[in-house]
Design an enzyme around this catalytic site. Structure first.
Site, PDB file in Angstrom:
ATOM      1  N   HIS A  38       0.837  -1.205   0.000  1.00 53.80           N
ATOM      2  CA  HIS A  38       0.000   0.000   0.000  1.00 53.80           C
ATOM      3  C   HIS A  38       0.876   1.261   0.000  1.00 53.80           C
ATOM      4  O   HIS A  38       0.606   2.219  -0.722  1.00 53.80           O
ATOM      5  CB  HIS A  38      -0.865   0.059   1.263  1.00 53.80           C
ATOM      6  CG  HIS A  38      -1.855  -1.067   1.407  1.00 53.80           C
ATOM      7  ND1 HIS A  38      -1.732  -2.027   2.378  1.00 53.80           N
ATOM      8  CD2 HIS A  38      -2.987  -1.362   0.731  1.00 53.80           C
ATOM      9  CE1 HIS A  38      -2.750  -2.867   2.307  1.00 53.80           C
ATOM     10  NE2 HIS A  38      -3.527  -2.495   1.309  1.00 53.80           N
ATOM     11  N   MET A 185       2.989  -9.246  -0.601  1.00 49.29           N
ATOM     12  CA  MET A 185       2.434  -8.660   0.630  1.00 49.29           C
ATOM     13  C   MET A 185       0.922  -8.565   0.514  1.00 49.29           C
ATOM     14  O   MET A 185       0.381  -8.249  -0.545  1.00 49.29           O
ATOM     15  CB  MET A 185       3.038  -7.294   0.862  1.00 49.29           C
ATOM     16  CG  MET A 185       4.478  -7.414   1.275  1.00 49.29           C
ATOM     17  SD  MET A 185       5.031  -5.926   2.096  1.00 49.29           S
ATOM     18  CE  MET A 185       6.712  -6.406   2.439  1.00 49.29           C
TER      19      MET A 185
END
Ligand code: AMP
Length: 281
Positions: A38, A185
């Site tokens: 992110h 991830m």
């Protein structure tokens, strides 16, 4: 220079804060429980835009009835700290009531591109995704919006929606950020225990095996799919949901590999569903 990150919850708060931002405005939609993947999107937006808006919203309409909505991991304080560090200007954390007020009945649907892969396994998922992203776009009115290649079909579906509905927004797709052992991830990796965490590298191992074969000249898509499947089947803790070797643009399964392709898969490790992909060619 001191910069104050603004946190908005209601639509009114978001709109008044948005009016004060200088353009171009970059936007990163997320479901929170942020990780380096992110943050890479936030940093890219920071590099390319004058202002950066991030949303955190666990969107109930993109979860199926037997999926992990109620236990989806959340840690807003930590997320806000990470976003402040990464240089976000405005964080929007709407509640479900803000996004879906009583009487809500309008949906945005991308038809063909949502049928295969994730769409086939998760009925209604993309209807939730496109509807919420359209609403986020309308509220935030970004110049550019940043998505991860991790969710390859999502990025393709959003691009299609933006084209079809004339959103004046440039979609930027950023590379997958991985752990040192190759695991992509994901907020969901927190569900994995120690043994499962080791087994979870099977997605990367399977994709890498197919990539090696591709680089040695293999162009039979079925052979590449079979190769990925065999790697997954050798991992006792893994349960394959699908493997795919598809055309990058149409997401249709291939027989013969030509041009740009998407190798992708969904695999259960215990109860945790993980996805990953490589783009080749
Ligand atoms: P999510 O919070 O899972 O909805 O993800 C929000 C955005 O971050 C989506 O555009 C994802 O594709 C992107 N993203 C998630 N994981 C990664 C990753 N490992 N690398 C790059 N982008 C990611």
């Amino acid at each position: 220079m001191t910069r104050q990150m603004i946190i908005a919850t209601t639509l009114e708060e978001l709109r008044s804060a948005r009016l004060l931002l200088d353009g171009p405005v970059g936007f990163v939609p997320t479901m929170g429980f942020l990780h380096a993947g992110h943050i890479s999107l936030v940093r890219r937006a920071r590099d390319e835009c004058k202002s950066v808006v991030v949303s955190i919203f666990v969107n109930p309409t993109q979860f199926g009835p037997n999926e992990d909505l109620s236990k989806y991991p959340r840690d807003l304080d930590r997320d806000l700290r990470l976003l402040e560090e990464a240089g976000a200007d405005l964080v929007w954390t709407p509640t479900p009531e803000v996004m879906y007020p009583p009487g809500f009945q309008t949906w945005v649907e991308v038809q063909e591109m949502t049928q295969p892969l994730e769409g086939a396994q998760r009925p209604g998922h993309f209807l939730g995704v496109t509807t919420v992203v359209a609403k986020l776009f309308n509220a935030v009115q970004p110049t550019k919006a940043y998505f991860g290649q991790k969710d390859a079909q999502q990025a393709a579906v959003i691009r299609q929606m933006v084209r079809d509905l004339n959103f004046p927004i440039e979609i930027v797709v950023c590379p997958i950020v991985r752990e040192p052992d190759g695991l992509a991830m994901s907020s969901r990796n927190v569900y994995l225990d120690t043994e499962q965490r080791k087994a979870a590298t099977v997605l990367y191992r399977a994709l890498s095996a197919a990539k090696d074969a591709y680089e040695k000249g293999e162009r039979d898509a079925e052979k590449l799919r079979r190769m990925m499947k065999e790697v997954i089947e050798r991992e006792p803790l893994a349960q394959m949901q699908y493997v795919s070797c598809a055309d990058y643009d149409t997401l249709q399964e291939l027989d013969k590999v030509t041009g740009k392709i998407l190798l992708s898969m969904a695999v259960f490790i215990g109860k945790t569903r993980l996805i990953d992909n490589f783009v080749l060619g």
